[in-house]
Scaffold this active site. Structure first.
Site, short mmCIF file in Angstrom:
data_model
loop_
_atom_site.label_atom_id
_atom_site.label_comp_id
_atom_site.label_asym_id
_atom_site.label_seq_id
_atom_site.Cartn_x
_atom_site.Cartn_y
_atom_site.Cartn_z
N LYS A 93 0.81 -1.23 0.00
CA LYS A 93 0.00 0.00 0.00
C LYS A 93 0.84 1.28 0.00
CE LYS A 93 -4.47 -1.48 1.65
NZ LYS A 93 -4.35 -2.92 2.00
N GLU A 115 -9.87 7.06 3.76
CA GLU A 115 -10.74 6.16 4.50
C GLU A 115 -9.96 4.89 4.75
OE1 GLU A 115 -10.76 6.09 1.14
OE2 GLU A 115 -10.28 3.95 1.09
N SER A 381 1.39 -9.87 -0.90
CA SER A 381 1.07 -8.44 -0.80
C SER A 381 1.45 -7.83 0.54
CB SER A 381 -0.41 -8.22 -1.09
OG SER A 381 -1.21 -9.03 -0.24
C1 LIG Z 1 -5.22 -3.87 1.54
C2 LIG Z 1 -4.54 -5.14 1.27
C3 LIG Z 1 -4.93 -5.98 0.20
C4 LIG Z 1 -6.11 -5.70 -0.68
O1 LIG Z 1 -6.03 -4.54 -1.44
P1 LIG Z 1 -5.78 -4.53 -3.01
O2 LIG Z 1 -6.05 -3.13 -3.39
O3 LIG Z 1 -6.73 -5.49 -3.63
O4 LIG Z 1 -4.38 -4.94 -3.24
C5 LIG Z 1 -4.20 -7.13 -0.03
N1 LIG Z 1 -3.16 -7.47 0.76
C6 LIG Z 1 -2.76 -6.70 1.80
C7 LIG Z 1 -1.59 -7.14 2.61
C8 LIG Z 1 -3.43 -5.51 2.08
O5 LIG Z 1 -3.03 -4.76 3.12
#
Ligand SMILES: *Cc1c(COP(=O)(O)O)cnc(C)c1O
Length: 404
Positions: A93, A115, A381
């Site tokens: 992020k 948000e 992610s």
């Molecule tokens: C917020 C988040 C997501 C989901 O958000 P996307 O916009 O779909 O990438 C996925 N993995 C993690 C670790 C997150 O913090």
């Protein structure tokens, strides 16, 4: 002249029939000003120099591309993990929030709003606002403020004002409505940092571009490790779609590369407790964008249900809705128990505790038939430190890994 088919946004922010900018009249000029300026600013030398320096020295990029040998053996492929979990603040992020707050500064904005649901985007935004000395207000549903205590304290420690939202169900959708209301009152001096590839054009395209550093790095890293700059498969989880968009961005029109997206099935796509928007949604308009939305027969937005706070959204980015409709991407719904098990599996087999969101992508591996020569890149992610309680309280779902 024939124009080449692309899965990226057209000039008006449409991906096929999805996307566009459906905003209240009072925000029209603000969104239009952003649309008119974002590409020039983001592509400028000055912006790119600063953005790249911060990604390198502050976030720690490039994130490693790691050949996961034991998991490769288990799934019969050559599996590489793109380690977004190793970024500062623990997920992808931050790539987006750095870019948007830099852009806000270049546009002369004085105040940042955002948000947040679980608090991950709120923390990433508050972090960059501390770094860049910008006032920051984060809207969060009152229920989430209670549930996500640690992230609330992190945001406050970073100097942000956290506003609990008591309308609706007191969750993410209500926080988003409140952030939009704030934006309507302060359109001139305030920049709204959106956390995923959602919202009105140009946000989905802008966020995808800011996250595209992920696939840019994958190209160079694969070339170096395999002698070929593209994989056979890309795998990522989707909430709103930003880590997936970043993962596929530079391959989106390359048909040699298959795309597998994992959305959160919750207790099952037909169970009434799900966040699998592509499976369970219908065409609608949510937060400024025409896309697939989970809704009741009379068009009321439904609450999303999943064990994963970061995938808990009743909409989906217009890019991903289009990729699914056109069968460019295979979209799998991964249920809570499958994600928990996959999270334990990655932990035990590779020593990497993934975010429960990322564990949904890991669980998708079991549902694809790979050839031994297939090169598979899966984006982790985020890291799982924030989810240890969730993993422990659900260890009965983890099969043999839960016996400890
Ligand atoms: C917020 C988040 C997501 C989901 O958000 P996307 O916009 O779909 O990438 C996925 N993995 C993690 C670790 C997150 O913090």
């Amino acid at each position: 002249m024939e124009t080449k088919k692309t899965f990226l946004a057209d000039e008006d922010g449409y991906y096929g029939e999805y996307g566009g900018a459906y905003v209240p009249e009072i925000l029209y000029a603000t969104v239009e000003a952003l649309r008119a300026q974002y590409l020039d600013i983001i592509e400028s030398r000055e912006f790119q120099d600063e953005y790249r320096m911060l990604l390198r020295d502050y976030v720690g990029r490039p994130s490693p591309l790691y050949h996961a040998r034991r998991m490769s053996h288990k799934y019969g492929c050559r599996l590489y993990l793109k380690r977004e979990d190793l970024n500062h603040t623990g997920a992808h992020k931050i790539n987006n929030t750095i870019g948007q707050v830099l852009l806000a500064k270049k546009m002369g904005k004085k105040r940042i709003i955002a948000e947040t649901g679980a608090g991950q985007h709120g923390v990433a935004t508050a972090t960059v606002c501390a770094l860049m000395h910008m006032p920051c207000v984060v809207y969060q549903g009152a229920l989430d403020v209670e549930r996500q205590h640690t992230n609330v304290e992190r945001m406050k420690m970073l100097g942000a004002t956290v506003v609990p939202v008591f309308t609706g169900n007191h969750t993410l959708k209500d926080a988003t409505n409140e952030a939009i209301r704030d934006w309507c009152c302060h359109p001139d001096d305030t920049f709204y940092v959106i956390g995923s590839t959602v919202g009105p054009h140009p946000y989905p395209d802008m966020v995808a571009r800011l996250q595209s550093v992920i696939s840019k790095e994958i190209k160079a890293q694969l070339q170096q490790k395999t002698g070929r700059d593209y994989p056979d498969y890309l795998v990522a989880c989707v909430g709103g779609g930003s880590n997936a968009a970043g993962t596929i961005y530079h391959y989106i029109d390359d048909e040699r590369v298959r795309i597998v997206l994992a959305e959160a099935g919750g207790h099952g796509v037909d169970s009434g407790y799900t966040a699998a928007t592509i499976h369970a949604g219908r065409l609608g308009i949510l937060h400024g964008s025409k896309t697939l939305v989970m809704q009741t027969p009379d068009g009321q937005i439904m609450e999303a249900g999943t064990i994963s706070a970061g995938l808990d959204y009743p909409g989906i980015g217009p890019m991903h809705a289009h990729l699914a409709t056109e069968h460019r991407a295979t979209v799998l719904a991964i249920n809570d128990d499958e994600a928990i098990r996959a999270g334990y599996e990655l932990t035990r087999m590779e020593g990497i505790i993934p975010a429960i969101e990322s564990a949904h992508a890991v669980a998708a591996l079991a549902k694809v038939n790979f050839k031994p020569t297939d090169v598979v890149v899966l984006t982790v992610s985020g890291r799982g430190d924030k989810d240890v309680e969730t993993y422990l309280s659900n260890k009965q779902m983890a099969g043999e890994y839960g016996n400890f």
